[in-house]
Design a protein around this motif. Sequence first.
Motif, PDB file in Angstrom:
ATOM      1  N   ARG A 137       0.960  -1.141  -0.092  1.00 24.94           N
ATOM      2  CA  ARG A 137      -0.134   0.064  -0.028  1.00 24.94           C
ATOM      3  C   ARG A 137       0.855   1.178  -0.014  1.00 24.94           C
ATOM      4  N   VAL A 138       0.277   2.551  -0.368  1.00 28.25           N
ATOM      5  CA  VAL A 138       0.865   3.823  -0.006  1.00 28.25           C
ATOM      6  C   VAL A 138       0.509   4.087   1.342  1.00 28.25           C
ATOM      7  N   VAL A 152       7.610   3.032   5.855  1.00 29.29           N
ATOM      8  CA  VAL A 152       8.345   3.633   4.697  1.00 29.29           C
ATOM      9  C   VAL A 152       7.639   2.963   3.445  1.00 29.29           C
ATOM     10  N   VAL A 153       7.546   3.598   2.241  1.00 29.16           N
ATOM     11  CA  VAL A 153       7.272   3.046   0.910  1.00 29.16           C
ATOM     12  C   VAL A 153       8.476   3.149   0.021  1.00 29.16           C
ATOM     13  N   LEU A 170       7.589  -6.978   2.147  1.00 27.45           N
ATOM     14  CA  LEU A 170       6.524  -6.220   3.001  1.00 27.45           C
ATOM     15  C   LEU A 170       6.677  -6.555   4.347  1.00 27.45           C
ATOM     16  N   ASN A 171       6.672  -5.338   5.142  1.00 28.12           N
ATOM     17  CA  ASN A 171       6.965  -5.537   6.710  1.00 28.12           C
ATOM     18  C   ASN A 171       8.322  -5.980   6.912  1.00 28.12           C
ATOM     19  N   ARG A 172       9.453  -5.866   5.973  1.00 23.22           N
ATOM     20  CA  ARG A 172      10.654  -6.090   6.326  1.00 23.22           C
ATOM     21  C   ARG A 172      11.122  -4.753   6.980  1.00 23.22           C
ATOM     22  N   ILE A 183       8.770  -1.752   5.877  1.00 26.57           N
ATOM     23  CA  ILE A 183       8.429  -1.313   4.304  1.00 26.57           C
ATOM     24  C   ILE A 183       6.762  -1.840   4.308  1.00 26.57           C
ATOM     25  N   VAL A 184       6.279  -0.965   3.853  1.00 34.98           N
ATOM     26  CA  VAL A 184       4.559  -1.235   3.874  1.00 34.98           C
ATOM     27  C   VAL A 184       4.346  -1.430   2.350  1.00 34.98           C
TER      28      VAL A 184
END
Length: 827
Positions: A137-138, A152-153, A170-172, A183-184
Motif C-alpha cells: 500500500r501507499v 516507509v514506501v 513487505l513488513n521487512r 516497508i509497507v
Amino acid sequence: MGVLHSWRLDVKLGFRMLAKYPGLALSGGVGIAVAVALAAGGFSVVQRNYLVPLPFDQGDRIVSIELWDSQANQPETRILRDFQLWREGLKSIRSLSAYRSLTPNLVEPGVPPESVQVAAMSASGFEVVRVPALLGRVLTESDEHSGAPAVVVISEEIWRGRFAGDPAILNRKIQLGAAAYSIVGVMPKGFAFPIHHHFWVPLRTGPAQPVPLTGPALSVFGRLDAGATLESAQAELTASGQRAAQAHPELYAKLRPQVAPYPQPVLQVHGREDMAGLVAMQGLVVSLLVLVCLNVAILVYTRTAMRQAEIELRTALGASRGRIVLQLFLEALVLSLAAAAGGVVIAALALRSVTGATQHIAAELPFWVSFRLTPEAVLYAGALSVLAAAIVGVLPGLQATGGRLESGLRVAGAGGAGMRLGKTWTVLIVAQVGFAVALLPPSVLNAWGSLQSGLAGPGFPAGQFLSAQLGLDPAAADGAIGQGPAEAVRFAGRLSELMRRLESEPRVTGITFAMTEPGDEPGARIEAKEIQGGPYAARSSRVAVNYFRVFAVPVLAGRGFEAGDTAPAGSGQARQGAMVVVNRSLAQNVFGGNALGKHIRYVEHARGKDEPGQWFEIGGVVTDFPTGVSAGRDDAGFKVYHAVRPGQVRPAVLALRLQGGPPETFGPRLRQVAGTLDPELFLRDVRSLEEALRKEQWIRRLEAGVLLGITLSVLLLSSAGIYALMSFTVSQRRREIGIRVALGASRTRIVVAVFSRALVQLAAGVALGALLGLGLTQVSGWSLTEGDAPCVMTGVVLFIATVGLLAALGPTRQSLRIQPTEALREQ
C-alpha cells in the motif's frame, strides 16, 4: 503535372545553385544551421521540461503553491502554518499536500552507510498523482499521527536493486538514520515523485497551529478541483493572502501566495515573469535567425543581381513576377532545409552531450527532466527553415523584380548592363561591415573565455583530494517536523570528532571543511571603506581555520586564519569573524595591491534596497584559488574568505588530502567511520575533488561550443557578405575602368580611386560598428571593454579591412586587363 514538373525543376535548380556557389552555401548554411540548432534545442528543453504535463492521470492539473517574498525576490519556504490553513480553507485545490526532502543514511549490515533521498510527504500526495502501489500500500492519513508505527514506501528500483526483488519485502525492517522502518509498499517502476525520490515516509506536522513563518522548508502541491482553473485558484489564494496580511502585517505584507503548474517552481520558474523570460529567450534566438537570414539575403541579392539578365529574359518570355519570386524562394528553401537538417543534428548531439554530462547529478534532477530532442522541436525547425527561405529568397526576389525591372529591360535592349547600382549597395556594405565590427568582438571574447574555463586546470593537486558533503538529518526518524539549536551543537561535536578520527587514518595527510567546494562559492556584492567606487561582484566562502594550509594555498601578504578569527559559538546569525582574507585579484584590482588593514562589507541588493552589513578588516591576501576551474570564474574573480569553527556551516563540505592511491577508493572507509560515529550523519557527493571540479566544466564547454559556432557563422557570413558586396560593386565599374584606360588614364590613379572608395566604405562601416559596439558595451555594464577587448576589436577591424580590400583587388586587376575596344563596344 505542369506545376509539379516546374517545382521539380526549381528544386533541381536550387541544388545546382548550391554547387555553383559553394561559398554562399557554406557560409549561409552554417549560419542558419547554428541558429536553428539553438532554437530547436532551446524549444525542446522548454517544451519537454516546463510545458509537458507530469506523466500521471491528468498531470496538467497538478499544481504547486508557494509563498512569494516580493522584497527578497524568492519563495518563503517556512510555510507550515500556511499549509495547514490552505489545507482547511482552499476549495479550488484538493488533496493539498506537502513534503520535505531528507537525506538520511540507509544502514544495512555489512555495507557502508549510504545517503539516500527520502520524501517526508503527506499521505494525500499519493492521491494527487493517482498511482497505486505495485506491492502493498501507499501511505495513509493514519500514518501521519504521532505515535503511529514508523513505515516507509520504497521504489521498484530500490526493491530490485537493494533487495533483489524479494517477494517477502513487505513488513521487512530497514534502518534510515537511527530509526527502523517497516516497508509497507513498493511503487511501480519509474515512479520518483515529488522530485527524484525513492523512499517515502509520512510527514508529521506536529502542533495544529504553529507560529507563522516558522519550521523547516516545505513544498506544497495539490490537484485542481473539477471545474477549477489556475486563475480561480489564484484568486482564492490571493484572498487568503490578504487575510493573512491583515492579521499579521509585519510578517505577510511582502508575501503573496501563488499557484503554478507543478514543474515550473521546481525548475526555478516563479510566476509569469519568469515564464515570459523563457519565451523571450526563444524570441531572441529567432531574432538571431532573422539576422542571419538577412545577412544571407544580402549574399543572395548580389547573386541575384548577377543573374539580372536571366531574370529579364524570363520576364520578356512571359514569366510573371510571382513565378520568378517562387523560383527564388524554392532555391532558398533547398539551402534552408539542408541547413535546418544540419541544425537538428547539431541540436540532437548537443542535447545528448548534455545528458551525458549531467549523469553525475541525474539523481538530483527532477524525474521528468530530459534533454532529448522532441518531435515538436523538429517540426519547429522545419517551420524556421520556411521562414529562413522567405527571408533569403523572397526579399531579394522582390527587390530584383521590382520597379527597376522594366527600366532594366529597356536598358538591356539598348545594349546597357541591366541592374544599376547606387547608394543601396554602399549602404549594404557599410551595414555589413558595421554588423561584423559590432558583434564579432564580444562573440570572440565570450567564446575564448568559455573555452579557457572549459579546458583550464585547477592550479592545485585536486587529484589528491576526496570531497564529500556532510550533514546531520535528525528529522529522518519519522519525517517529523522540527530542528533546533540542539542539532547545531550536536553537528558541531560530530564534525569535530569525525575530523579527529579521520586524521588518525594512515592515508589521510590533511582534512578541512568549508561551506562549498573550491571554485563554487556563492556570489555577493561588496564595497570598500577606504576607496570610492563599487559595489564589486565577488564570491564569498566560510572556511575552516586550516583551509589554506591543507590546500597549500600561499599567503602572499599578512597572515592566514587563526583560531581567534572565528565568530564566537552561539553568536546567532553573525557567524563570521571581523577579520577576512581576500585573494590577489581583489587586492590588486580594488586596492591597488595594498589591501592589508583595509575594510570591506557586503551590500545586499536581493531585498530590493541596499542594506550594508558590518565592516570586515582584511588581514591576509592569498593567491587566486583555484586558478582554473571555477563555476564563477568568469563573472566574479574576487574572493572573500571568513573563518568558521565546526558547526557554523551546515552542511559542511569536507576535503581530505590523501596518499597511496586514487582518493575515491577511500570513500567506503569514510562512510564507515561516519556511520560508526553517528548513523544520522549523512555523506553526499563523495568523489574526487578533481572529478567534481572537472564536471563543473561541462557547462563551460557547452557554452564554448555554442559561442564558437555563433562566432564562426558570424565570421563566415560577414566575410562572405563583405567580399561579395565589395567585389560586385568593383566589378560593376569594369566598363568605366576600361574606358578610362582607353582614354589614357594612369593605372595607378585608377587603382587609387577604386581603393579610396573602398576604404571610405569600410571606414564608414567600422565607425558604425564602433558606435553599435559602444551601445552594447554600455548595456553590458562596460564588461566588453575589459581585458583583451581592445586587441580583439583591432584584430577584427584589420581582418574586415583585409577582406574588403582583397575583394576589391581581384575585380580591379581584371578590369585593368580589359581591352579599350572591348570596353567601348560594351558601352
